[in-house]
Design a protein around this motif. Sequence first.
Motif, PDB file in Angstrom:
ATOM      1  N   ARG A  38      16.164  27.576 -22.186  1.00 51.46           N
ATOM      2  CA  ARG A  38      17.068  26.720 -21.731  1.00 51.46           C
ATOM      3  C   ARG A  38      17.468  26.148 -23.258  1.00 51.46           C
ATOM      4  NH1 ARG A  38      12.676  23.977 -21.076  1.00 51.46           N
ATOM      5  NH2 ARG A  38      12.257  21.833 -21.682  1.00 51.46           N
ATOM      6  N   MET A  40      18.459  22.974 -25.292  1.00 51.34           N
ATOM      7  CA  MET A  40      17.882  21.580 -25.237  1.00 51.34           C
ATOM      8  C   MET A  40      18.789  20.824 -26.373  1.00 51.34           C
ATOM      9  SD  MET A  40      14.090  20.127 -26.019  1.00 51.34           S
ATOM     10  CE  MET A  40      13.855  20.648 -27.662  1.00 51.34           C
ATOM     11  N   LYS A  72      25.571  17.753 -20.677  1.00 51.11           N
ATOM     12  CA  LYS A  72      24.680  17.934 -19.480  1.00 51.11           C
ATOM     13  C   LYS A  72      25.615  18.981 -18.522  1.00 51.11           C
ATOM     14  CE  LYS A  72      22.058  13.617 -19.303  1.00 51.11           C
ATOM     15  NZ  LYS A  72      21.852  12.371 -18.870  1.00 51.11           N
ATOM     16  N   ASP A  77      19.908  20.675 -21.526  1.00 56.92           N
ATOM     17  CA  ASP A  77      18.486  19.825 -21.080  1.00 56.92           C
ATOM     18  C   ASP A  77      18.716  18.537 -22.171  1.00 56.92           C
ATOM     19  OD1 ASP A  77      16.125  18.356 -20.169  1.00 56.92           O
ATOM     20  OD2 ASP A  77      15.007  19.884 -21.005  1.00 56.92           O
TER      21      ASP A  77
END
Length: 487
Positions: A38, A40, A72, A77
Amino acid sequence: MSFFGLLLHSVVPTLLLIGSTFAASAAAMDTSPDEPSRRMAIVVGNSDYQSKRLEELANAANDASRLSESLKRLNFDVLTATNVTRDDFDRLLADAEKRLATASSVLIFYAGHGVQIEGQNYLLPVDTPDPESIEKLTGRAVKLNDVIARFASRERQTFVFLDACRNNPMGASGLGSNGLAQVEAGENTFIAFATQPGNVTVDGAGENSPFTAALLKSVEIPGLSISDMMIRVRNETEALTLGRQVPWDQSNLREQFYFTEQQVIDPTQLSASLSRILSDPVAKQKLQVELASNDLQTAVLIVGQTMRSIGSPLAVPASDPPAVAEQRGGTRVASLDGARQSVVSDLGTLIVGTSVEQGAEDSSKELARSVQTELRRLGCYRMAVDGDWGKGSARALNDYYKNTKQVAAANGPSVELLGDLFLRSGRICKAPVIVKKVRQTDVASQEAGGKPASTRTGNTKRRSSPARTPAPPPPDISSGIGIGGIF
């Protein structure tokens, strides 16, 4: 022992062994796999400084909050903190470091006071004491190079955005320098400064600083690489500050990055967006301005974001159908055909005026230019966008038809073709068309009355020119583009 006793005595251990093996396998299967990679983000905004020698920065916390919202929406994240002390800073970075194992990329944004001391950059927490000496100033500060070293990796892209070079808190003491210094970027790292090295930024009169305001305006534009986005941010910031701030960046990224690469564009809403823009004179004028430097799809989405941000009724209502429409009989059918018809009508007005059939030379050239631009966006055309429809353009169009499994309707530009191109997302052509050009030396020799190089005779030896490597294809964003662009 009976036959059944012997059977149980021999079979049960085997069954238990198989059962235990199966249970172990099931337990392994039940164990949740590693989390998918993901993106970040660590976002910090410091406004309320305790020292009277460090002025309050009203916009820094706002900058962090607004950017967090955007990130977001872009599937980051996000760890957000405002008005952090040194201890808060340490806890935030430690928390982020625990999540690095599954992070495919890391973005760090800091808005607040920063200072350059002897060539080193420091980020100042809100509990920084009065800067009476270098030791006192840096004692609670966070060294930027340490943060970069902590998160940068050859195997992971790291992005650092600094809206932090406000002023020199040491004042007239002469210690330190204004602005921030250039840094030694870690591997696979991109660093953006709000202004050029050694210069100071302003906090701004609005809700956000000029740099962050420009960043917010561009970060959600679909299809922009980080390099192209920074060009927009740089120009916008310079315009907002009347030339006083020119954002700076350093990069040794190993591949291109797209903030919006995880998103897709809905053709029906895209068509509705274009229709509503063209029905509003102000929006239509903005669209024509954007078309000077963007392809049609990107221009529509940029104007859509602008209209949405000021609360224009151009926004598509939440009740609008997504990609399908329900007919009276209850059968759900794709509404793409209706979207194409709507787009054709709108593009006829935009590109060639009120009459689609008019044959003015300039309108025809503008239509060809628009088709070339859209083919280029889709990865099918790699030559100059000049409005001259030649063999290279025709080959690019054939490549587009081939990759979309369509029967070629025509070999030239049309409003219908432009509408079809406009509603496509991602990269359609994986291997772009490259047309070989005649070498300049050959052209010059023929103009001088000589024979072409391939037919010359005599003892003159031809020099073998090194083979040219074709330009790399544009980055593959075939997974889709466009968060926040549909409005």
